[in-house]
Write an enzyme that holds these catalytic residues in place. Structure first.
Site, PDB file in Angstrom:
ATOM      1  N   LYS A 174       0.853  -1.188   0.000  1.00  0.00           N
ATOM      2  CA  LYS A 174       0.000   0.000   0.000  1.00  0.00           C
ATOM      3  C   LYS A 174       0.889   1.237   0.000  1.00  0.00           C
ATOM      4  O   LYS A 174       1.422   1.639   1.030  1.00  0.00           O
ATOM      5  CB  LYS A 174      -0.921   0.040   1.226  1.00  0.00           C
ATOM      6  CG  LYS A 174      -1.992   1.126   1.079  1.00  0.00           C
ATOM      7  CD  LYS A 174      -2.415   1.757   2.382  1.00  0.00           C
ATOM      8  CE  LYS A 174      -1.644   2.982   2.790  1.00  0.00           C
ATOM      9  NZ  LYS A 174      -1.670   4.131   1.875  1.00  0.00           N
ATOM     10  N   GLU A 253       9.000   1.227  11.119  1.00  0.00           N
ATOM     11  CA  GLU A 253      10.151   2.065  10.744  1.00  0.00           C
ATOM     12  C   GLU A 253       9.645   3.493  10.712  1.00  0.00           C
ATOM     13  O   GLU A 253       8.979   3.896   9.760  1.00  0.00           O
ATOM     14  CB  GLU A 253      10.684   1.658   9.368  1.00  0.00           C
ATOM     15  CG  GLU A 253      11.217   0.247   9.292  1.00  0.00           C
ATOM     16  CD  GLU A 253      12.549   0.080  10.014  1.00  0.00           C
ATOM     17  OE1 GLU A 253      13.140   1.084  10.449  1.00  0.00           O
ATOM     18  OE2 GLU A 253      12.991  -1.072  10.143  1.00  0.00           O
ATOM     19  N   CYS A 287      13.913  10.134   6.498  1.00  0.00           N
ATOM     20  CA  CYS A 287      13.835   9.703   7.901  1.00  0.00           C
ATOM     21  C   CYS A 287      15.201   9.772   8.555  1.00  0.00           C
ATOM     22  O   CYS A 287      15.326  10.031   9.735  1.00  0.00           O
ATOM     23  CB  CYS A 287      13.296   8.284   7.978  1.00  0.00           C
ATOM     24  SG  CYS A 287      14.299   7.097   7.081  1.00  0.00           S
ATOM     25  N   GLU A 381      10.447  16.327  14.218  1.00  0.00           N
ATOM     26  CA  GLU A 381      10.929  16.156  12.852  1.00  0.00           C
ATOM     27  C   GLU A 381      10.587  17.401  12.036  1.00  0.00           C
ATOM     28  O   GLU A 381       9.455  17.860  12.079  1.00  0.00           O
ATOM     29  CB  GLU A 381      10.219  14.936  12.236  1.00  0.00           C
ATOM     30  CG  GLU A 381      11.134  13.994  11.571  1.00  0.00           C
ATOM     31  CD  GLU A 381      10.417  12.809  10.937  1.00  0.00           C
ATOM     32  OE1 GLU A 381       9.181  12.718  10.953  1.00  0.00           O
ATOM     33  OE2 GLU A 381      11.128  11.956  10.411  1.00  0.00           O
TER      34      GLU A 381
HETATM   35  P1  NAD Z   1       2.596   8.834   7.120  1.00  0.00           P
HETATM   36  O1  NAD Z   1       2.685   8.145   8.429  1.00  0.00           O
HETATM   37  O2  NAD Z   1       1.653   9.966   6.987  1.00  0.00           O
HETATM   38  O3  NAD Z   1       2.172   7.793   5.988  1.00  0.00           O
HETATM   39  C1  NAD Z   1       2.913   6.626   5.720  1.00  0.00           C
HETATM   40  C2  NAD Z   1       1.994   5.632   5.042  1.00  0.00           C
HETATM   41  O4  NAD Z   1       0.969   5.279   5.956  1.00  0.00           O
HETATM   42  C3  NAD Z   1       1.282   6.147   3.808  1.00  0.00           C
HETATM   43  O5  NAD Z   1       1.104   5.092   2.896  1.00  0.00           O
HETATM   44  C4  NAD Z   1      -0.066   6.599   4.346  1.00  0.00           C
HETATM   45  O6  NAD Z   1      -1.072   6.565   3.361  1.00  0.00           O
HETATM   46  C5  NAD Z   1      -0.301   5.533   5.397  1.00  0.00           C
HETATM   47  N1  NAD Z   1      -1.169   5.911   6.497  1.00  0.00           N
HETATM   48  C6  NAD Z   1      -1.472   7.142   6.950  1.00  0.00           C
HETATM   49  N2  NAD Z   1      -2.325   7.045   8.005  1.00  0.00           N
HETATM   50  C7  NAD Z   1      -2.544   5.727   8.210  1.00  0.00           C
HETATM   51  C8  NAD Z   1      -3.297   4.977   9.157  1.00  0.00           C
HETATM   52  N3  NAD Z   1      -4.009   5.569  10.107  1.00  0.00           N
HETATM   53  N4  NAD Z   1      -3.262   3.627   9.077  1.00  0.00           N
HETATM   54  C9  NAD Z   1      -2.521   3.007   8.135  1.00  0.00           C
HETATM   55  N5  NAD Z   1      -1.790   3.659   7.201  1.00  0.00           N
HETATM   56  C10 NAD Z   1      -1.790   5.004   7.249  1.00  0.00           C
HETATM   57  O7  NAD Z   1       4.073   9.251   6.733  1.00  0.00           O
HETATM   58  P2  NAD Z   1       4.561  10.023   5.433  1.00  0.00           P
HETATM   59  O8  NAD Z   1       4.258  11.468   5.604  1.00  0.00           O
HETATM   60  O9  NAD Z   1       4.083   9.335   4.208  1.00  0.00           O
HETATM   61  O10 NAD Z   1       6.144   9.773   5.510  1.00  0.00           O
HETATM   62  C11 NAD Z   1       6.999  10.560   6.239  1.00  0.00           C
HETATM   63  C12 NAD Z   1       7.319   9.922   7.569  1.00  0.00           C
HETATM   64  O11 NAD Z   1       7.870   8.624   7.369  1.00  0.00           O
HETATM   65  C13 NAD Z   1       8.378  10.675   8.341  1.00  0.00           C
HETATM   66  O12 NAD Z   1       8.032  10.706   9.695  1.00  0.00           O
HETATM   67  C14 NAD Z   1       9.629   9.838   8.120  1.00  0.00           C
HETATM   68  O13 NAD Z   1      10.621  10.008   9.098  1.00  0.00           O
HETATM   69  C15 NAD Z   1       9.069   8.473   8.116  1.00  0.00           C
HETATM   70  N6  NAD Z   1       9.980   7.546   7.439  1.00  0.00           N
HETATM   71  C16 NAD Z   1      10.627   6.583   8.160  1.00  0.00           C
HETATM   72  C17 NAD Z   1      11.537   5.731   7.529  1.00  0.00           C
HETATM   73  C18 NAD Z   1      12.301   4.663   8.271  1.00  0.00           C
HETATM   74  O14 NAD Z   1      12.812   3.760   7.638  1.00  0.00           O
HETATM   75  N7  NAD Z   1      12.408   4.743   9.589  1.00  0.00           N
HETATM   76  C19 NAD Z   1      11.763   5.881   6.157  1.00  0.00           C
HETATM   77  C20 NAD Z   1      11.090   6.878   5.473  1.00  0.00           C
HETATM   78  C21 NAD Z   1      10.187   7.700   6.113  1.00  0.00           C
END
Ligand code: NAD
Length: 485
Positions: A174, A253, A287, A381
């Site tokens: 997803k 993650e 991240c 962040e």
């Molecule tokens: P996000 O949490 O908003 O979304 C991530 C994914 O989760 C997307 O596919 C989104 O559609 C989905 N999502 C959103 N709400 C959800 C819910 N309630 N239930 C299930 N899925 C849901 O994050 P983002 O803005 O897409 O990404 C940025 C964040 O990701 C930053 O905090 C970054 O640090 C983190 N990140 C972490 C890593 C790592 O490996 N640790 C890598 C990349 C990004």
């Protein structure tokens, strides 16, 4: 004319159950880049059913066969490089070098998967029971769902399903609704072209605002045995709670506020170059991006002077141009977050040494000094091209500042003294530490992952087998046992 993209379920390209679509925008031009199907929970459930149906054959296929498919995928990926890079630039706004970096990583990941095909192994154990033979065996966990973010759509989308698949699981990916094409449709196309059997990988995304519904449906579904999530800490926490509710294991993650510590004996070129790359790659939307620079007092002024010069020299603008270093932020919400953190910091006494301005969604590389530990720009962040620099008196204070944060993903330490660097690394509360490198580093064979609010679980390396296989205990008696009853 915008492209049109569909969901990929059971080896077929399909519209969403309601026939609805939404638009994916180019964050630099603001134009519609693609019109994509809006998935519903019904589509997700069909994808899970397809993965479940494909499971017995895939789990029972030979490791050599699965390895061969991943090697083919690595070649197909190379053939699709231009399509991936161009789409990435258009849909996510990343500079071309960032996109190429992700395609390179993706190729390495396909080859790492092939190399791990024969890996998940068990053990023979001694037993205190006369005539008993004990063994452990790693078996596929079942259907694995991966939820990926927009910021590294290709790499992180692939990471969510690749190693799980090579261990014999079938998968659902997803991607984020911000990047359904480069993080979803093109990944499906890659595996389709490489000849993966239908149902082994399914790609479904929801329409905007429906992620929560999808998330709960994934966590609740009894045929989904493992979930991996890469994204924000807030959403990770919600999924962790659902993991408790549905007793489902979820690898998390999550976000980071990674420090880079620059010691007084640092090689200044290394300090400036590594920190600049680690901070500004992907416009700071990473991240593991450097989010806090901690520099020892004797070299504070020199570092700031050189770092500001380098940051100011980066070209901001159209990511379609080869020499652009900093593309736009992904959306207005992200711009607001960056702007607000900088404005608040300045209000509370921070100085802007360069940057601090924006146009459209482009935010200029910004260096802040005179920051305080309690400012939001030092605690939360930022996810943008903003580098707060804090000057500390000594190593002890540097470690204290580095650990004074809820997150614990990665950390950089720049020093010529390797022994000192290693001793400091032991005391940093993070999943990963890099000496004479910034916090930004990854390869597919390493146990990537964080601690504290950066989550749990390892998505890379051989450790991924622990996340995505079931370790089972199997015994047999070689002679009849004496029972008391
Ligand atoms: P996000 O949490 O908003 O979304 C991530 C994914 O989760 C997307 O596919 C989104 O559609 C989905 N999502 C959103 N709400 C959800 C819910 N309630 N239930 C299930 N899925 C849901 O994050 P983002 O803005 O897409 O990404 C940025 C964040 O990701 C930053 O905090 C970054 O640090 C983190 N990140 C972490 C890593 C790592 O490996 N640790 C890598 C990349 C990004």
């Amino acid at each position: 004319m915008a492209q049109h993209h569909q969901l990929y379920v059971d080896g077929e390209w399909v519209d969403g159950a309601m026939g609805a679509t939404f638009d994916s925008y180019n964050p630099y031009t603001g134009e519609v880049f693609a019109r994509v199907a809006a998935g519903e929970v019904e589509d997700l459930n069909r994808a899970i059913a397809a993965a479940d149906a494909a499971l017995p054959a895939w789990a029972g296929s030979s490791p050599a066969y699965r390895a061969e498919l991943f090697l083919r995928a690595a070649n197909v990926l190379e053939e699709m490089r231009d399509e991936f890079v161009q789409t990435f630039v258009e849909e996510q706004g990343a500079a071309k070098f960032t996109c190429n970096f992700q395609v390179n990583f993706a190729g390495m990941l396909m080859r790492e998967a092939a190399a791990q095909a024969h890996d998940p192994i068990g053990q023979i154990l001694p037993s205190d029971t006369p005539g008993a033979f004990f063994m452990t065996k790693r078996q596929p966990a079942g259907v694995v769902a991966g939820i990926a973010p927009w910021n590294g759509p290709l790499l992180l989308g692939l990471r969510a399903v690749t190693l799980p698949m090579v261990y014999g699981n079938t998968t659902i990916l997803k991607p984020s609704s911000e990047t359904p094409v480069v993080g979803g449709a093109l990944i499906a196309k890659l595996f389709e072209r490489a000849g993966f059997p239908k149902g082994v990988v399914n790609v479904v995304w929801n329409g905007p605002g429906k992620s929560g519904e999808f998330g709960e449906a994934i966590m609740a579904h009894p045929r989904v045995r493992r979930v991996n999530f890469t994204g924000s800490t807030d959403v990770g926490r919600e999924l962790g709670i659902l993991g408790g509710k549905y007793l489902k294991r979820v690898a998390l993650e999550l976000g980071g506020k990674d420090p880079c510590i620059i010691l007084r004996d640092a090689d200044m070129d290394t300090a400036v170059n590594a920190t600049c790359f680690g901070k500004f790659m992907g416009s700071g939307q990473g991240c593991m991006a450097v989010e806090r620079i901690i520099v020892e007092q004797p070299i504070g002024d020199e570092f700031i002077d050189r770092f500001v010069k380098k940051a100011s020299s980066l070209k901001v603008g159209d990511p379609r141009e080869d020499d652009t270093g900093i593309g736009p932020l992904i959306n207005r919400r992200q711009l607001e977050r960056v702007k607000t953190q900088v404005e608040e910091a300045v209000r509370d006494g921070a100085k802007i040494m360069c940057g601090g301005r924006y146009e459209g969604l482009s935010y200029w590389p910004t260096v802040l000094t005179d920051v305080k530990r309690n400012m939001r720009v030092m605690r939360e962040e930022t996810f943008g091209p903003v580098a707060p620099v804090i000057v500390v008196k000594d190593v002890e204070e540097a470690i204290e500042v580095a650990n004074d944060n809820a997150y614990g993903l990665s950390c950089g330490i720049i020093t010529r003294d390797l022994q000192k660097g290693l001793a400091i690394a032991d005391r940093i509360e993070s999943g990963m530490v890099h000496i004479n490198e910034s916090s930004t580093a990854d390869e597919p064979h390493v146990p990537f992952g964080g601690v504290k609010d950066s989550g749990w679980g390892k998505m890379g390396g051989k450790q991924a087998a622990e996340e995505f296989t079931e370790l089972r205990w199997i015994t047999f008696q070689t002679s009849p046992r004496q029972y008391p009853l």
